[in-house]
Every structure is written in C-alpha cells, then in structure tokens.
Design an enzyme around this catalytic site. Structure first.
Site, PDB file in Angstrom:
ATOM      1  N   ASP A 142       0.882  -1.299   0.088  1.00 50.46           N
ATOM      2  CA  ASP A 142      -0.031  -0.148   0.035  1.00 50.46           C
ATOM      3  C   ASP A 142       0.907   1.192  -0.008  1.00 50.46           C
ATOM      4  OD1 ASP A 142      -2.169  -1.639   0.261  1.00 50.46           O
ATOM      5  OD2 ASP A 142      -2.437  -1.212   2.306  1.00 50.46           O
ATOM      6  N   ARG A 143       0.411   2.223  -0.438  1.00 48.14           N
ATOM      7  CA  ARG A 143       0.985   3.548  -0.541  1.00 48.14           C
ATOM      8  C   ARG A 143       1.968   4.141   0.622  1.00 48.14           C
ATOM      9  NH1 ARG A 143      -1.124   9.577  -2.386  1.00 48.14           N
ATOM     10  NH2 ARG A 143       0.929  10.648  -2.162  1.00 48.14           N
TER      11      ARG A 143
END
Length: 291
Positions: free
Chosen positions: A126-127
């Site tokens: 995830d970012r």
C-alpha cells in the site's frame, strides 16, 4: 508542515452536503476529499463527520492539508543483480503507477536506469506502507519470482504496531475479506477471499504491541483489515479506526524477504530496518516486555 483552511458556513450555504461544499468552494477532487476524510483531516465544528452531513449556518469547516510526499532524490537499493532490484520503499510513495500526481517507484527506477528501461513490480505494498519491494528487470526473472511466490519459496515478513495487548502471543488467523459498496476498506465476510495470517508478538508497550506478521495469502489490506477485525487495528491506520495520535499512516513495514535468484539453488535474504516514524514508536513505548 500542515496547512489549515477554515470556513464559516453562511446562510446561503445551509443544507449543502459537506462533500459538495468541499468540491464547490475548495475545488477539491473526489479522490482528495476521500483521502482527507479517511485521514480525519476534515472537521466540522472541531469533529470528524460523515461527508453526507448537511451543513448549517455558522458551522465551522476546517480542512487540514499535510504536504504530500515529495519524490526522493535517491533510491534506497537494498540488493541488485542483473535480474532483480530490491528497494526500500518509503511510506507515501506508491509501489505501482496510480496517477500523474502521485509519486511512484516505477518513475524513480526509470529515472535511475534510463527512460528505455522497464521494471516489473513483484507483489505490492500500500502507498503508505514502507519497506521491501522487489522489481524484476526482465520477463524471465518476473516469471521465476512469480513461480516462487506460488510455491511459497518467496518469503516475506512484516512488522507492525497494533493497538492493545494480545491475549495469545502467537497464532494463525483465518478469515475471509470482502469489498463493500462505497467502502474503500475491506471487511470480514462469509463469502470473501480467504486469508491466512500468522503473527507473533515481539514486544509490548502497555497500550500497543510490536508484531511480526507472515501472510500465506496475498489479499488487499489483509494485515490491516484482519488486525482491525481482531480488535488490534494498526496504529496510524485511520481507514480501520487505528489510533493516529503518534503516527499518521499505517504502522506497517515489510522488514524481511528471502528468495532464490534466477539460476541459483540458494536463498538470498534481505532485511530492512524500521523507518524513523516507527522507530519513534519503539522509543515512546517506555517499559516493554519481550517475547
């Protein structure tokens, strides 16, 4: 540095939904509004409220902007050969290409190697999750790493800070995750994707724990949603109602990976230390018990 914008609702703006007000008056995109809402950076009269809430005269709307992560000048390369490059992805940098205004590792690697070079992400983070990301430099390497992942030769370990103290200090959680309409997160469902998550408590800090996690199935938000459902939401994970007092992003880090290089029978092992914001959680924990 944080930037705060505060507006007071006029009588002519009454009954307008919060999301529509933000779009019209502040020219925020739907994506920006959703992100700020999940980060609890949109307040009405000092409190977080649903985006569908209708505003009233004299309501105070405050939006807190945190400067987006800038593209780092250098890539933290942990390992590299002719087939594979392993990097330490900073939180805030996307592992995959998402949009032109979101910095991603692909752009950074292309800048590093040259415009004509293509790297292929093997897996995802995830970012706002930090840590180890593998990229294949050619199709053959990508196919081999994908096969290793299917055969569970490729092994990853994550470290996270979870809210609360675990009754069972190690175990295996099995659950199914599904996507609900209009919900960016994942929820436990009866007919979703099966998840197998192994965990082991490493340290305890009174109100939260440092936990090592190995996932046997690679599902979106598997660790984040699974821990939240177990009553131990990750610190900083506003999407799953984790405590954001000490950290403003999910306290999750990919800390270890082992794999076999193409053409080799021996495992290559790589470790990646906790980033500064998660190190601060260790230091702030005070007295601890180790397991």
């Amino acid at each position: 540095m944080k930037k705060r914008i505060t507006h007071t609702i006029k009588s002519s703006q009454e009954s307008v939904k919060l999301k529509d007000y933000l779009s019209r008056e502040l020219s925020l995109s739907r994506r920006e509004i959703t992100r700020l809402h999940h980060e609890r950076s949109i307040l009405v009269n000092g409190e977080t409220t649903p985006l569908t809430q209708e505003l009233k005269k004299d309501d105070t709307v405050q939006v807190i902007f945190v400067k987006e992560t800038e593209m780092p000048d250098d890539i933290d390369i942990l390992y590299e050969d002719e087939d594979i490059v392993v990097v330490n992805k900073p939180a805030g940098i996307s592992a995959h290409r998402q949009s032109e205004d979101i910095p991603d590792m692909g752009i950074m690697l292309k800048k590093h190697y040259g415009e004509g070079f293509t790297v292929r992400p093997m897996g995802r983070l995830d970012r706002y999750v930090s840590g180890i990301m593998l990229y294949a430099k050619n199709r053959k390497a990508a196919a081999m790493i994908a096969k290793e992942r299917e055969e569970e030769i490729l092994h990853k370990e994550y470290l996270d800070f979870c809210g609360g103290i675990f009754t069972e200090k190690s175990g295996v959680m099995e659950y199914t995750l599904g996507k609900e309409q209009g919900n960016r997160g994942r929820t436990i469902t009866e007919d979703g994707q099966k998840c197998i998550t192994e965990y082991e408590v490493i340290e305890e800090y009174g109100s939260y724990s440092l936990v090592k996690v190995v996932i046997r199935t690679g599902r979106t938000h598997q660790i984040r949603a699974g821990m939240a459902a177990a009553g131990h939401a990750l610190l900083g994970d506003s999407l799953y109602h984790g405590n954001t007092n000490q950290i403003r992003r999910p306290a999750l880090h990919c800390a270890f990976v082992s794999f076999r290089r193409p053409g080799s029978d021996h495992n290559t092992e790589i470790r990646c230390p906790l980033p500064e914001d998660m190190q601060k959680l260790k230091k702030a924990g005070g007295n601890r018990n180790e397991h």
